[in-house]
Scaffold this active site. Structure first.
Site, mmCIF file in Angstrom:
data_model
loop_
_atom_site.group_PDB
_atom_site.id
_atom_site.type_symbol
_atom_site.label_atom_id
_atom_site.label_comp_id
_atom_site.label_asym_id
_atom_site.label_seq_id
_atom_site.Cartn_x
_atom_site.Cartn_y
_atom_site.Cartn_z
ATOM 1 N N ASN A 1 5.802 4.359 -15.064
ATOM 2 C CA ASN A 1 6.122 5.428 -16.010
ATOM 3 C C ASN A 1 6.192 4.974 -17.467
ATOM 4 O O ASN A 1 6.358 5.807 -18.357
ATOM 5 C CB ASN A 1 7.415 6.158 -15.620
ATOM 6 C CG ASN A 1 7.287 6.823 -14.282
ATOM 7 O OD1 ASN A 1 6.313 7.518 -14.011
ATOM 8 N ND2 ASN A 1 8.248 6.594 -13.407
ATOM 9 N N ARG B 1 8.015 10.825 -22.313
ATOM 10 C CA ARG B 1 9.031 10.924 -21.269
ATOM 11 C C ARG B 1 10.419 10.624 -21.840
ATOM 12 O O ARG B 1 10.652 9.558 -22.389
ATOM 13 C CB ARG B 1 8.710 9.915 -20.161
ATOM 14 C CG ARG B 1 9.725 9.886 -19.062
ATOM 15 C CD ARG B 1 9.325 8.860 -18.000
ATOM 16 N NE ARG B 1 10.431 8.644 -17.109
ATOM 17 C CZ ARG B 1 11.063 7.481 -16.967
ATOM 18 N NH1 ARG B 1 10.672 6.434 -17.649
ATOM 19 N NH2 ARG B 1 12.068 7.382 -16.142
ATOM 20 N N ALA C 1 11.604 1.257 -13.284
ATOM 21 C CA ALA C 1 12.317 1.667 -12.066
ATOM 22 C C ALA C 1 12.334 0.581 -10.991
ATOM 23 O O ALA C 1 13.268 0.530 -10.182
ATOM 24 C CB ALA C 1 11.699 2.940 -11.506
ATOM 25 N N GLU D 1 13.530 -10.381 -19.139
ATOM 26 C CA GLU D 1 13.519 -8.989 -18.687
ATOM 27 C C GLU D 1 13.903 -8.099 -19.865
ATOM 28 O O GLU D 1 14.920 -8.334 -20.522
ATOM 29 C CB GLU D 1 14.520 -8.825 -17.542
ATOM 30 C CG GLU D 1 14.572 -7.445 -16.941
ATOM 31 C CD GLU D 1 15.541 -7.367 -15.767
ATOM 32 O OE1 GLU D 1 15.770 -6.236 -15.298
ATOM 33 O OE2 GLU D 1 16.088 -8.404 -15.321
ATOM 34 N N HIS E 1 14.503 -4.130 -21.317
ATOM 35 C CA HIS E 1 14.729 -2.703 -21.053
ATOM 36 C C HIS E 1 14.884 -2.009 -22.397
ATOM 37 O O HIS E 1 15.670 -2.455 -23.245
ATOM 38 C CB HIS E 1 15.992 -2.487 -20.211
ATOM 39 C CG HIS E 1 15.874 -3.056 -18.842
ATOM 40 N ND1 HIS E 1 15.207 -2.408 -17.826
ATOM 41 C CD2 HIS E 1 16.299 -4.233 -18.333
ATOM 42 C CE1 HIS E 1 15.239 -3.160 -16.743
ATOM 43 N NE2 HIS E 1 15.893 -4.276 -17.029
ATOM 44 N N ARG F 1 23.920 3.407 -18.707
ATOM 45 C CA ARG F 1 23.247 4.535 -18.051
ATOM 46 C C ARG F 1 24.020 4.977 -16.811
ATOM 47 O O ARG F 1 25.048 4.413 -16.451
ATOM 48 C CB ARG F 1 21.816 4.119 -17.639
ATOM 49 C CG ARG F 1 20.916 3.648 -18.767
ATOM 50 C CD ARG F 1 20.127 4.736 -19.462
ATOM 51 N NE ARG F 1 19.404 5.626 -18.607
ATOM 52 C CZ ARG F 1 18.138 5.459 -18.202
ATOM 53 N NH1 ARG F 1 17.451 4.404 -18.584
ATOM 54 N NH2 ARG F 1 17.564 6.360 -17.437
#
Length: 174
Positions: free
Chosen positions: A11, A18, A77, A98, A100, A107
């Site tokens: 995504n 989005r 995800a 990593e 994000h 969240r």
């Protein structure tokens, strides 16, 4: 350290469209362009990939073993579900960062705990697309390759000191 692979999960091809209230309006094409410009400035080569398919991402992680010196991954995800990607990341011998775009720790419960974080050197979350640039700099710092124009304390942080200590057994750094 010259070769950097950047992987993006499902995504992320919809960035800019989005949930802009969470991810902003920057597109993945703009993120790629920024990473390529930064890599050029830093003297790095970068390969940039996105896939909505877990198996393809596993294949790319495995290919990084011979094609990259460091890996930056925004697993999206798959952060929360993929044991296959976790296992593949553990086979990569270079540093893994990593990224994000959102602060996953702020969240909802479903998006708070990345299973992949245990297989990476560092997690950069909540900086938006700038997180990719920070990850690129962190990879260089870990290799002791940050530009001399940065303050020495920034170039020789704990990651670089640890690398120096491991390369020189006579040197003891806490």
């Amino acid at each position: 350290m010259k070769r950097l692979m950047i992987l993006n999960g499902p995504n992320l091809n919809l960035l800019g469209v989005r949930e802009p209230h969470i991810y902003g309006t920057t597109t993945l094409a703009q993120v790629k362009e920024s990473c390529e410009q930064n890599a050029k400035r830093l003297g790095l080569t970068v390969s940039f990939h996105q896939s909505n398919h877990e198996g393809e991402l596993v294949d790319l992680i495995q290919s990084a073993r011979t094609d990259a010196d460091a890996l930056i991954i925004n697993p999206a995800a798959y952060s929360f579900t993929s044991i296959a990607m976790y296992d593949a990341l553990k086979t990569f011998e270079g540093p893994i960062f990593e990224v994000h775009i959102s602060n996953i720790h702020a969240r909802d419960e479903l998006h708070r705990h990345s299973k992949l974080s245990a297989a990476v050197k560092a997690v950069i979350a909540g900086l938006g697309p700038y997180g990719y640039i920070v990850a690129m700099q962190a990879a260089l710092q870990g290799a002791g390759k940050l530009p001399a124009t940065l303050p020495a304390a920034m170039r020789t942080g704990p990651i670089a000191r640890r690398r120096l200590a491991l390369s020189d057994p006579a040197r003891h750094v806490c």
